[in-house]
Design a protein around this motif. Structure first.
Motif, PDB file in Angstrom:
ATOM      1  N   GLY A 383      -0.532  -0.188 -73.274  1.00 38.45           N
ATOM      2  CA  GLY A 383      -1.581  -0.507 -74.274  1.00 38.45           C
ATOM      3  C   GLY A 383      -1.323  -1.666 -75.022  1.00 38.45           C
ATOM      4  O   GLY A 383      -2.314  -2.571 -74.990  1.00 38.45           O
ATOM      5  N   ILE A 384      -0.060  -2.186 -75.056  1.00 39.21           N
ATOM      6  CA  ILE A 384       0.122  -3.419 -75.563  1.00 39.21           C
ATOM      7  C   ILE A 384      -0.268  -4.524 -74.817  1.00 39.21           C
ATOM      8  O   ILE A 384      -0.911  -5.487 -74.839  1.00 39.21           O
ATOM      9  CB  ILE A 384       1.539  -3.579 -76.069  1.00 39.21           C
ATOM     10  N   PHE A 385       0.285  -4.169 -73.480  1.00 35.13           N
ATOM     11  CA  PHE A 385       0.262  -5.466 -72.509  1.00 35.13           C
ATOM     12  C   PHE A 385      -1.173  -5.657 -71.877  1.00 35.13           C
ATOM     13  O   PHE A 385      -1.694  -6.652 -71.856  1.00 35.13           O
ATOM     14  CB  PHE A 385       0.847  -4.715 -71.297  1.00 35.13           C
ATOM     15  N   PHE A 386      -2.077  -4.641 -72.012  1.00 34.57           N
ATOM     16  CA  PHE A 386      -3.389  -4.623 -71.325  1.00 34.57           C
ATOM     17  C   PHE A 386      -4.315  -4.898 -72.375  1.00 34.57           C
ATOM     18  O   PHE A 386      -5.556  -5.372 -72.208  1.00 34.57           O
ATOM     19  CB  PHE A 386      -3.745  -3.428 -70.445  1.00 34.57           C
ATOM     20  N   GLY A 387      -3.945  -4.378 -73.536  1.00 29.80           N
ATOM     21  CA  GLY A 387      -4.905  -4.734 -74.859  1.00 29.80           C
ATOM     22  C   GLY A 387      -4.767  -6.101 -75.228  1.00 29.80           C
ATOM     23  O   GLY A 387      -5.707  -6.591 -75.937  1.00 29.80           O
ATOM     24  N   TRP A 388      -3.566  -6.852 -75.145  1.00 32.63           N
ATOM     25  CA  TRP A 388      -3.192  -8.071 -75.809  1.00 32.63           C
ATOM     26  C   TRP A 388      -4.403  -9.025 -75.284  1.00 32.63           C
ATOM     27  O   TRP A 388      -4.808  -9.448 -76.315  1.00 32.63           O
ATOM     28  CB  TRP A 388      -2.017  -8.504 -75.320  1.00 32.63           C
ATOM     29  N   TYR A 389      -4.749  -9.213 -74.035  1.00 36.11           N
ATOM     30  CA  TYR A 389      -5.625 -10.305 -73.787  1.00 36.11           C
ATOM     31  C   TYR A 389      -7.009 -10.012 -74.214  1.00 36.11           C
ATOM     32  O   TYR A 389      -7.380 -11.054 -75.157  1.00 36.11           O
ATOM     33  CB  TYR A 389      -5.566 -10.387 -72.109  1.00 36.11           C
ATOM     34  N   PRO A 390      -7.693  -8.976 -74.268  1.00 33.19           N
ATOM     35  CA  PRO A 390      -8.959  -8.854 -74.814  1.00 33.19           C
ATOM     36  C   PRO A 390      -8.826  -8.864 -76.318  1.00 33.19           C
ATOM     37  O   PRO A 390      -9.870  -9.455 -76.893  1.00 33.19           O
ATOM     38  CB  PRO A 390      -9.271  -7.194 -74.441  1.00 33.19           C
ATOM     39  N   ALA A 391      -7.635  -8.404 -76.910  1.00 33.75           N
ATOM     40  CA  ALA A 391      -7.470  -8.547 -78.629  1.00 33.75           C
ATOM     41  C   ALA A 391      -7.401 -10.043 -78.948  1.00 33.75           C
ATOM     42  O   ALA A 391      -8.047 -10.342 -79.957  1.00 33.75           O
ATOM     43  CB  ALA A 391      -6.226  -7.824 -79.005  1.00 33.75           C
ATOM     44  N   ARG A 392      -6.612 -10.847 -78.076  1.00 33.87           N
ATOM     45  CA  ARG A 392      -6.715 -12.172 -78.490  1.00 33.87           C
ATOM     46  C   ARG A 392      -8.033 -12.770 -78.371  1.00 33.87           C
ATOM     47  O   ARG A 392      -8.212 -13.516 -79.280  1.00 33.87           O
ATOM     48  CB  ARG A 392      -5.708 -13.015 -77.367  1.00 33.87           C
ATOM     49  N   LYS A 393      -8.747 -12.579 -77.432  1.00 37.36           N
ATOM     50  CA  LYS A 393      -9.987 -12.925 -77.071  1.00 37.36           C
ATOM     51  C   LYS A 393     -10.655 -12.850 -78.513  1.00 37.36           C
ATOM     52  O   LYS A 393     -11.513 -13.690 -79.272  1.00 37.36           O
ATOM     53  CB  LYS A 393     -10.522 -12.525 -75.913  1.00 37.36           C
ATOM     54  N   ALA A 394     -10.878 -11.436 -78.843  1.00 39.91           N
ATOM     55  CA  ALA A 394     -11.599 -10.966 -80.007  1.00 39.91           C
ATOM     56  C   ALA A 394     -11.267 -11.558 -81.109  1.00 39.91           C
ATOM     57  O   ALA A 394     -12.075 -12.008 -82.056  1.00 39.91           O
ATOM     58  CB  ALA A 394     -11.562  -9.396 -80.249  1.00 39.91           C
ATOM     59  N   ALA A 395      -9.832 -11.999 -81.435  1.00 34.59           N
ATOM     60  CA  ALA A 395      -9.337 -12.313 -82.683  1.00 34.59           C
ATOM     61  C   ALA A 395      -9.595 -13.836 -82.848  1.00 34.59           C
ATOM     62  O   ALA A 395      -9.861 -14.343 -83.999  1.00 34.59           O
ATOM     63  CB  ALA A 395      -7.951 -11.928 -82.769  1.00 34.59           C
ATOM     64  N   GLY A 396      -9.783 -14.453 -81.600  1.00 33.95           N
ATOM     65  CA  GLY A 396      -9.784 -16.120 -81.569  1.00 33.95           C
ATOM     66  C   GLY A 396     -11.159 -16.607 -82.037  1.00 33.95           C
ATOM     67  O   GLY A 396     -11.578 -17.813 -82.122  1.00 33.95           O
ATOM     68  N   LEU A 397     -12.087 -15.640 -81.999  1.00 32.90           N
ATOM     69  CA  LEU A 397     -13.550 -15.951 -82.207  1.00 32.90           C
ATOM     70  C   LEU A 397     -13.826 -16.476 -83.402  1.00 32.90           C
ATOM     71  O   LEU A 397     -13.241 -16.347 -84.575  1.00 32.90           O
ATOM     72  CB  LEU A 397     -14.546 -14.655 -82.154  1.00 32.90           C
ATOM     73  N   ASN A 398     -14.710 -17.478 -83.515  1.00 28.31           N
ATOM     74  CA  ASN A 398     -15.275 -18.200 -84.746  1.00 28.31           C
ATOM     75  C   ASN A 398     -16.130 -17.295 -85.351  1.00 28.31           C
ATOM     76  O   ASN A 398     -17.181 -16.778 -84.765  1.00 28.31           O
ATOM     77  CB  ASN A 398     -15.946 -19.517 -84.300  1.00 28.31           C
ATOM     78  N   PRO A 399     -16.093 -16.841 -86.623  1.00 26.10           N
ATOM     79  CA  PRO A 399     -17.061 -15.859 -87.467  1.00 26.10           C
ATOM     80  C   PRO A 399     -18.341 -16.390 -86.939  1.00 26.10           C
ATOM     81  O   PRO A 399     -19.186 -15.255 -86.587  1.00 26.10           O
ATOM     82  CB  PRO A 399     -16.543 -16.156 -88.736  1.00 26.10           C
ATOM     83  N   ILE A 400     -18.908 -17.543 -87.009  1.00 29.13           N
ATOM     84  CA  ILE A 400     -20.288 -17.609 -86.833  1.00 29.13           C
ATOM     85  C   ILE A 400     -20.657 -17.384 -85.412  1.00 29.13           C
ATOM     86  O   ILE A 400     -21.752 -16.885 -85.173  1.00 29.13           O
ATOM     87  CB  ILE A 400     -20.567 -18.983 -87.598  1.00 29.13           C
ATOM     88  N   ASP A 401     -19.699 -17.758 -84.463  1.00 23.36           N
ATOM     89  CA  ASP A 401     -20.153 -17.740 -83.132  1.00 23.36           C
ATOM     90  C   ASP A 401     -20.303 -16.222 -82.796  1.00 23.36           C
ATOM     91  O   ASP A 401     -21.261 -15.873 -82.063  1.00 23.36           O
ATOM     92  CB  ASP A 401     -19.127 -18.228 -82.292  1.00 23.36           C
ATOM     93  N   ALA A 402     -19.370 -15.483 -83.447  1.00 25.74           N
ATOM     94  CA  ALA A 402     -19.301 -14.046 -83.187  1.00 25.74           C
ATOM     95  C   ALA A 402     -20.843 -13.218 -83.617  1.00 25.74           C
ATOM     96  O   ALA A 402     -21.271 -12.693 -83.106  1.00 25.74           O
ATOM     97  CB  ALA A 402     -18.042 -13.525 -84.010  1.00 25.74           C
ATOM     98  N   LEU A 403     -20.823 -13.863 -85.106  1.00 25.43           N
ATOM     99  CA  LEU A 403     -22.294 -13.261 -85.360  1.00 25.43           C
ATOM    100  C   LEU A 403     -23.388 -13.592 -84.779  1.00 25.43           C
ATOM    101  O   LEU A 403     -24.323 -12.698 -84.753  1.00 25.43           O
ATOM    102  CB  LEU A 403     -22.321 -13.670 -87.026  1.00 25.43           C
ATOM    103  N   ARG A 404     -23.567 -14.823 -84.127  1.00 22.56           N
ATOM    104  CA  ARG A 404     -24.686 -14.984 -83.414  1.00 22.56           C
ATOM    105  C   ARG A 404     -24.604 -14.645 -82.150  1.00 22.56           C
ATOM    106  O   ARG A 404     -25.509 -15.022 -81.531  1.00 22.56           O
ATOM    107  CB  ARG A 404     -24.696 -16.738 -83.417  1.00 22.56           C
ATOM    108  N   TYR A 405     -23.608 -14.314 -81.536  1.00 22.65           N
ATOM    109  CA  TYR A 405     -23.474 -13.796 -80.283  1.00 22.65           C
ATOM    110  C   TYR A 405     -24.677 -12.789 -79.924  1.00 22.65           C
ATOM    111  O   TYR A 405     -25.013 -11.862 -80.611  1.00 22.65           O
ATOM    112  CB  TYR A 405     -22.309 -12.974 -79.940  1.00 22.65           C
ATOM    113  N   GLU A 406     -25.069 -12.806 -78.678  1.00 23.36           N
ATOM    114  CA  GLU A 406     -26.318 -12.091 -78.109  1.00 23.36           C
ATOM    115  C   GLU A 406     -26.047 -11.472 -76.855  1.00 23.36           C
ATOM    116  O   GLU A 406     -25.436 -12.001 -76.073  1.00 23.36           O
ATOM    117  CB  GLU A 406     -27.607 -12.465 -78.154  1.00 23.36           C
TER     118      GLU A 406
END
Ligand SMILES: Nc1ncnc2c1ncn2[C@@H]1O[C@H](COP(=O)(O)OP(=O)(O)OP(=O)(O)O)[C@@H](O)[C@H]1O
Ligand SMILES: [Mg+2]
Lengths: 406, 249
Positions: A383-406
């Protein structure tokens, strides 16, 4: 953010996609279940072999002619005529670590009683043999020294022979059965032992004085092998040493020459079999681990897709005050929950599957708690190993970029 | 009026797309006091949303300074910005941005999850109160897809209110709604403003802007006009004046 909140958020997020969460867990469920079942089967066979073997006596030692080559010609072990009764006597005299010793000559053939007949093996031994092999007498008696001296045609028989020669349930004691046409009087019945670890029927045998078998059945004067018991399991090695020494002396083998016989102990054989089933366990485990790995990659895949799909959700969470760490924790908890829940269900299925294999196929299975504990740890790690990379990707998003994502 | 809540000086924002640089904001000076209800207006692409995102600490300016409630935003790190968004700001988006398959109540609770000082019980109570304030007390356990657009936007407003922010920032919050529903939302916002909430509302519709107290007009990244709204309209009165829809058709 406190962790209860973090867990709540993650649980709520998973609840919104129950079916997908289940599909993701399926990979882990199958992975963990098969690891547990495979390990249970592997461990089970190892354990049953060990149990059977030690039931046969862990301090049992057998001495067989080696594949010596007099004159350069190789003989098979049974053709070698190097073992003699003197060897038995020598062992009896000079080996204090040995508590019992018996010569063995054996032959296979048909036993006949009236209209019934059965193919079996007869073991020509002395009266210490039963003790060495841990056979017990159910009824009747063992043969005496006198019967050995007088080549008496008496025998003890196992349950399988009784079943086949005395189908009507009459007592075999006192009856006369014929082995290769030679009549033997049944004086004792052996207690049932069942199959051994390799599936051999341990009750399909006939035991008679070695003198009788040598003279009347095989017409030989040498013996085929020697069975002995070390006085205790700890004395195994010492007994083997003493036996080798004794036989080298009687066989007049010089120091630089190789033995023309081999001494093996039951515990060595147990070890060999255990290591074989260890290898089997490792192999089975490895195969099952691959499915676990695939399950883990499944989780990563879903988490990754989920991060992309939920980019706007992440943007929203960031915009209402979620920190990078909160998002990271949320996604990590999600994937750990998926894998741990999957793992728990997998453990249940694994145990059920092992039981099923045990009762349906009759295979020995041993479900070890360490395997379950390990499976659980592996789940969380996945869980930790395979969740880390996607979680990192999610957390690193810029709020406005994430909000505007389509 | 009261204290200056927002102080922006020489604000610029550039976007780099490959070789091209888009100057979305080219030097903005703006002060907003507590209790204001400001319309940010202008043509499409004039920089309204960019401005609002910077005011909302969702994006960082390329140049210039921004003081929010005495805090210099330029000096804050990511986590501090997140806390500011959590404590001082509330957002209302054009597309509502509610979590799907999550009840109205849980949607409203969301900002409080990220506030460690709020207990579970308090979170529930405050979310209920906020939904009550937007007139959705009877829809607490409805999912977004069981609500009309106007109701969804009210949920979003309740969410922006629940942490009792200093400023509510709304970007085209009525953009997806029909006239009547838009007026209902505006009535709600006017009411909130009357209670003292500072509101910054991006819109390109003059019809909506007339409900506010002041308008700031953007053009090509500049502010070209700052006016007090003349003849400010009252949304409640206008609602009553609207022809009643005929349900029998
Ligand atoms: N993330 C971005 N990357 C590149 N350019 C951007 C980005 N965001 C905005 N822009 C550009 O900045 C300028 C201002 O955009 P902004 O979204 O602020 O306009 P707006 O006034 O809100 O328009 P509308 O009324 O259509 O919403 C536009 O030219 C736009 O193309
Ligand atoms: Mg815009």
């Amino acid at each position: 953010m406190n962790y209860i909140n973090a867990i709540r958020i993650a649980v709520n997020a998973l609840k919104r996609n129950k079916f997908r969460a289940f599909l993701t867990m399926l990979g882990i469920i199958i992975g963990i279940a098969s690891v547990i079942a495979m390990l249970a089967i592997g461990q089970g066979s190892k354990k049953s072999i060990q149990d059977e073997m030690s039931e046969m006596g862990t301090n049992m030692i057998f001495i067989m002619p080696g594949d010596g080559r007099p004159g350069g010609i190789r003989f098979s072990r049974s053709e070698m005529q190097s073992m003699k009764l003197e060897d038995v006597e020598a062992i009896r005299k000079s080996c204090d670590a040995v508590s019992a010793v018996s010569p063995v000559v054996n032959a296979s053939g048909q036993v006949v009683k009236g209209n019934n007949n059965w193919p079996t093996s007869v073991y020509g031994v002395n009266n210490e043999y039963l003790g060495i092999r841990k056979y017990k007498i159910a009824s009747g008696r063992n043969f005496s020294d006198r019967e050995i001296k007088t080549y008496a045609k008496v025998c003890l028989i196992g349950q399988t022979i009784i079943d086949n020669l005395f189908p009507d349930g009459e007592s075999p004691i006192g009856a006369v059965i014929r082995f290769d046409g030679i009549p033997f009087k049944v004086i004792g019945v052996l207690q049932e032992k069942g199959e051994n670890g390799m599936g051999q029927d341990q009750d399909d045998l006939m035991i008679a004085p070695y003198t009788a078998i040598q003279k009347r059945v095989l017409a030989i004067t040498h013996i085929q092998s020697i069975f002995a018991s070390a006085a205790s399991e700890e004395l195994n090695d010492k007994a083997i040493e003493q036996i080798s020494e004794a036989i080298r002396t009687t066989h007049k083998i010089r120091t630089e020459e190789e033995d023309d016989f081999s001494v093996r102990s039951q515990s060595e054989i147990v070890q060999t079999f255990s290591s074989i089933s260890d290898i089997m366990t490792v192999l089975l485990g490895a195969i099952a681990s691959i499915s676990l790995l695939v399950g883990g990659i499944g989780i990563m895949n879903i988490m990754y897709v989920s991060v992309t799909e939920r980019t706007r959700e992440i943007g929203l969470r960031l915009s209402v005050g979620g920190r990078e760490k909160d998002i990271l924790t949320q996604f990590l908890i999600e994937s750990v929950l998926l894998s741990v829940f999957g793992g728990l269900i997998g453990i249940v299925f694994g145990v059920l599957a092992s039981r099923g294999v045990g009762s349906l196929l009759g295979w020995p299975v041993a479900i070890s708690t360490t395997a379950i504990g390990l499976a659980f740890l592996v789940c969380s790690a996945i869980g930790i190993f395979f969740g880390w990379y996607p979680a990192r990707k999610a957390a690193g998003l810029n709020p406005i970029d994430a909000l505007r994502y389509e | 009026m009261g204290n200056t809540l927002i102080q922006v000086k020489g604000l610029k924002k550039d976007f780099h797309i490959g070789e091209i640089t888009v100057h979305a904001l080219r030097g903005i000076d703006l002060a907003i006091e507590e209790g204001e209800f400001i319309a940010i207006m202008g043509a499409s692409g004039s920089g309204k949303s960019t401005m609002l995102n910077i005011l909302g600490c969702l994006d960082k300016p390329s140049e210039g300074s921004y003081l929010l409630d005495g805090v210099n935003i330029g000096e804050q790190n990511k986590d501090e910005l997140a806390r500011l968004r959590n404590n001082k700001l509330g957002f209302v988006f054009q597309s509502y941005n509610l979590l799907p398959r999550t009840t109205a109540l849980e949607n409203v609770e969301l900002p409080l999850f990220y506030n460690p000082k709020v207990s579970t019980k308090e979170r529930r109570e405050r979310a209920r109160a906020a939904l009550d304030a937007v007139g959705l007390a009877d829809r607490m356990h409805h999912m977004p897809n069981q609500l009309s657009g106007g109701q969804q936007q009210r949920v979003a407003i309740a969410r922006s209110l629940v942490n009792d922010p200093r400023v509510i920032l709304a970007d085209e919050a009525t953009g997806n709604l029909d006239t009547r529903t838009s007026y209902e939302i505006m009535a709600l916002l006017q009411d909130l403003n009357d209670q003292g909430k500072t509101i910054i509302f991006v819109t390109h519709e003059a019809d909506i802007a007339r409900f506010m107290k002041r308008s700031v007009i953007f053009k090509d990244g500049h502010i070209i006009r700052k006016d007090a709204v003349k003849n400010r309209a009252n949304a409640l009165e206008l609602l009553e004046a609207l022809p009643v829809e005929n349900d029998e058709i």
